[in-house]
Design a protein around this motif. Sequence first.
Motif, PDB file in Angstrom:
ATOM      1  N   ARG A   9      -1.314   4.034  75.320  1.00 41.57           N
ATOM      2  CA  ARG A   9       0.234   3.592  75.705  1.00 41.57           C
ATOM      3  C   ARG A   9       0.339   1.452  75.543  1.00 41.57           C
ATOM      4  NH1 ARG A   9       3.305   7.391  77.654  1.00 41.57           N
ATOM      5  NH2 ARG A   9       4.920   5.553  76.939  1.00 41.57           N
ATOM      6  N   TYR A  10      -0.594   1.549  76.386  1.00 47.30           N
ATOM      7  CA  TYR A  10       0.309   0.372  76.629  1.00 47.30           C
ATOM      8  C   TYR A  10      -1.047  -0.708  76.834  1.00 47.30           C
ATOM      9  CZ  TYR A  10       3.284   2.537  79.696  1.00 47.30           C
ATOM     10  OH  TYR A  10       4.403   2.599  79.975  1.00 47.30           O
ATOM     11  N   LYS A  11      -0.975  -2.324  76.053  1.00 42.95           N
ATOM     12  CA  LYS A  11      -1.771  -3.002  75.920  1.00 42.95           C
ATOM     13  C   LYS A  11      -1.643  -4.070  75.990  1.00 42.95           C
ATOM     14  CE  LYS A  11      -5.942  -3.790  73.769  1.00 42.95           C
ATOM     15  NZ  LYS A  11      -7.400  -3.331  74.500  1.00 42.95           N
ATOM     16  N   ILE A  12      -2.417  -5.080  76.021  1.00 41.97           N
ATOM     17  CA  ILE A  12      -1.672  -6.538  77.037  1.00 41.97           C
ATOM     18  C   ILE A  12      -2.966  -7.347  76.437  1.00 41.97           C
ATOM     19  CG2 ILE A  12      -1.423  -8.989  78.465  1.00 41.97           C
ATOM     20  CD1 ILE A  12      -0.288  -6.107  80.085  1.00 41.97           C
ATOM     21  N   ILE A  13      -3.005  -8.692  75.237  1.00 40.60           N
ATOM     22  CA  ILE A  13      -3.943  -9.228  74.466  1.00 40.60           C
ATOM     23  C   ILE A  13      -3.094 -10.497  74.560  1.00 40.60           C
ATOM     24  CG2 ILE A  13      -5.463  -7.420  72.916  1.00 40.60           C
ATOM     25  CD1 ILE A  13      -3.647  -9.056  71.015  1.00 40.60           C
ATOM     26  N   GLU A  14      -4.369 -11.243  74.890  1.00 46.09           N
ATOM     27  CA  GLU A  14      -4.261 -13.200  74.517  1.00 46.09           C
ATOM     28  C   GLU A  14      -4.044 -13.034  72.611  1.00 46.09           C
ATOM     29  OE1 GLU A  14      -5.621 -14.424  77.879  1.00 46.09           O
ATOM     30  OE2 GLU A  14      -6.418 -15.605  76.165  1.00 46.09           O
ATOM     31  N   LYS A  15      -2.955 -14.284  72.559  1.00 43.71           N
ATOM     32  CA  LYS A  15      -2.623 -14.506  70.837  1.00 43.71           C
ATOM     33  C   LYS A  15      -3.939 -14.990  70.335  1.00 43.71           C
ATOM     34  CE  LYS A  15      -1.338 -19.192  71.971  1.00 43.71           C
ATOM     35  NZ  LYS A  15       0.073 -20.376  71.689  1.00 43.71           N
ATOM     36  N   ARG A  16      -4.201 -14.485  69.418  1.00 40.30           N
ATOM     37  CA  ARG A  16      -5.217 -14.810  68.540  1.00 40.30           C
ATOM     38  C   ARG A  16      -6.169 -13.774  68.106  1.00 40.30           C
ATOM     39  NH1 ARG A  16      -4.087 -20.064  69.019  1.00 40.30           N
ATOM     40  NH2 ARG A  16      -5.015 -20.418  71.029  1.00 40.30           N
ATOM     41  N   GLN A  17      -6.077 -12.728  69.410  1.00 40.23           N
ATOM     42  CA  GLN A  17      -7.062 -11.694  69.350  1.00 40.23           C
ATOM     43  C   GLN A  17      -6.408 -10.350  68.344  1.00 40.23           C
ATOM     44  OE1 GLN A  17      -7.231 -10.539  73.559  1.00 40.23           O
ATOM     45  NE2 GLN A  17      -9.097 -11.519  73.590  1.00 40.23           N
ATOM     46  N   SER A  18      -7.471  -9.127  68.097  1.00 42.66           N
ATOM     47  CA  SER A  18      -7.046  -8.830  67.409  1.00 42.66           C
ATOM     48  C   SER A  18      -7.257  -7.522  68.215  1.00 42.66           C
ATOM     49  CB  SER A  18      -8.106  -8.071  66.281  1.00 42.66           C
ATOM     50  OG  SER A  18      -8.875  -9.274  66.132  1.00 42.66           O
ATOM     51  N   VAL A  19      -5.890  -5.961  67.641  1.00 42.29           N
ATOM     52  CA  VAL A  19      -5.349  -4.574  68.776  1.00 42.29           C
ATOM     53  C   VAL A  19      -5.633  -4.106  67.483  1.00 42.29           C
ATOM     54  CG1 VAL A  19      -2.938  -5.504  68.685  1.00 42.29           C
ATOM     55  CG2 VAL A  19      -4.171  -4.171  70.199  1.00 42.29           C
ATOM     56  N   ALA A  20      -6.020  -2.797  67.207  1.00 42.23           N
ATOM     57  CA  ALA A  20      -5.249  -1.752  66.789  1.00 42.23           C
ATOM     58  C   ALA A  20      -4.859  -0.395  67.447  1.00 42.23           C
ATOM     59  CB  ALA A  20      -6.747  -0.885  66.371  1.00 42.23           C
ATOM     60  N   PHE A  21      -4.197   0.044  67.140  1.00 46.58           N
ATOM     61  CA  PHE A  21      -3.655   1.425  67.558  1.00 46.58           C
ATOM     62  C   PHE A  21      -3.534   3.053  66.352  1.00 46.58           C
ATOM     63  CE2 PHE A  21      -1.318  -2.202  70.412  1.00 46.58           C
ATOM     64  CZ  PHE A  21      -0.587  -2.383  68.705  1.00 46.58           C
ATOM     65  N   TRP A  22      -3.703   3.698  67.278  1.00 50.30           N
ATOM     66  CA  TRP A  22      -3.963   5.273  66.706  1.00 50.30           C
ATOM     67  C   TRP A  22      -2.326   5.835  66.758  1.00 50.30           C
ATOM     68  CZ3 TRP A  22      -4.508   9.790  69.629  1.00 50.30           C
ATOM     69  CH2 TRP A  22      -4.834  11.199  68.302  1.00 50.30           C
ATOM     70  N   CYS A  23      -2.625   6.640  65.980  1.00 53.36           N
ATOM     71  CA  CYS A  23      -1.557   8.188  66.370  1.00 53.36           C
ATOM     72  C   CYS A  23      -2.274   9.188  65.003  1.00 53.36           C
ATOM     73  CB  CYS A  23      -0.018   7.361  65.355  1.00 53.36           C
ATOM     74  SG  CYS A  23       0.738   8.542  64.643  1.00 53.36           S
ATOM     75  N   ASN A  24      -1.639  10.642  65.944  1.00 50.81           N
ATOM     76  CA  ASN A  24      -2.578  11.415  65.783  1.00 50.81           C
ATOM     77  C   ASN A  24      -0.363  12.568  65.233  1.00 50.81           C
ATOM     78  OD1 ASN A  24      -2.783  13.986  64.883  1.00 50.81           O
ATOM     79  ND2 ASN A  24      -4.070  14.551  66.506  1.00 50.81           N
ATOM     80  N   PRO A  25       0.043  12.621  64.396  1.00 49.91           N
ATOM     81  CA  PRO A  25       0.772  13.522  64.309  1.00 49.91           C
ATOM     82  C   PRO A  25       0.820  15.022  63.910  1.00 49.91           C
ATOM     83  CG  PRO A  25       0.212  13.186  61.798  1.00 49.91           C
ATOM     84  CD  PRO A  25      -0.460  12.559  63.059  1.00 49.91           C
ATOM     85  N   ILE A  26       2.490  15.025  64.514  1.00 44.63           N
ATOM     86  CA  ILE A  26       2.422  16.929  64.015  1.00 44.63           C
ATOM     87  C   ILE A  26       0.990  17.472  63.700  1.00 44.63           C
ATOM     88  CG2 ILE A  26       3.243  18.494  64.407  1.00 44.63           C
ATOM     89  CD1 ILE A  26       6.123  16.937  65.879  1.00 44.63           C
ATOM     90  N   SER A  27       0.356  18.216  63.590  1.00 41.40           N
ATOM     91  CA  SER A  27      -0.465  18.913  62.888  1.00 41.40           C
ATOM     92  C   SER A  27       0.780  19.642  61.419  1.00 41.40           C
ATOM     93  CB  SER A  27      -0.809  20.524  63.356  1.00 41.40           C
ATOM     94  OG  SER A  27      -1.735  21.388  62.398  1.00 41.40           O
TER      95      SER A  27
END
Lengths: 115, 114
Positions: A9-27
């Motif tokens: 729900r929340y993510k804090i990173i520094e610039k130049r770092q990598s990040v990934a988000f995940w989504c599970n849609p409605i069936s």
Amino acid sequence: EAGVAQSPRYKIIEKRQSVAFWCNPISGHATLYWYQQILGQGPKLLIQFQNNGVVDDSQLPKDRFSAERLKGVDSTLKIQPAKLEDSAVYLCASRPGSNSYNEQFFGPGTRLTVL
Amino acid sequence: GESVGLHLPTLSVQEGDNSIINCAYSNSASDYFIWYKQESGKGPQFIIDIRSNMDKRQGQRVTVLLNKTVKHLSLQIAATQPGDSAVYFCAETVTSGGSYIPTFGRGTSLIVHP
């Protein structure tokens, strides 16, 4: 019926770092969208999938953003490397199918802060 | 800078009043329009939609009006309640070819005072 799930729900990173988000849609929903919503603005489409194929990614900054939906269900959005201007809420949405008038359902979003 | 776009248009009303939120859309080829409500910390939620072959559509306490001549949409909320406080977005889309890629407007913040 369970809604669209997103994590984290929340993510804090520094610039130049990598990040990934995940989504599970409605069936059963064939169509999946990723949006970027900058504070005070409306959501902006990044990419649309129909099953596991990309329908539109014209607004995805492909030098740093990537997304996949390998099995036509869950999806991940990645940013590598992140910039300060990527700070936003990343929303995932899904729709049942190709009927133009099906309602679009949104997840709660992931709020990304890039320091 | 971060301050750009922070100041949404705001509509303040008293509980029980009727609210009218306006939206100008940009693409004359758009043929389907949707209003969304977004509460703090949540994703947008569908409220009501209208196709371009109509100029008015009513739901429960909400009415959408479409004026294609001037490319204008409005959302009317009757007997506004504190729970209606949120940011409201209009979205336009061109549905030809079965695509559905809504373009969102900037949004209007509705504040309902009890």
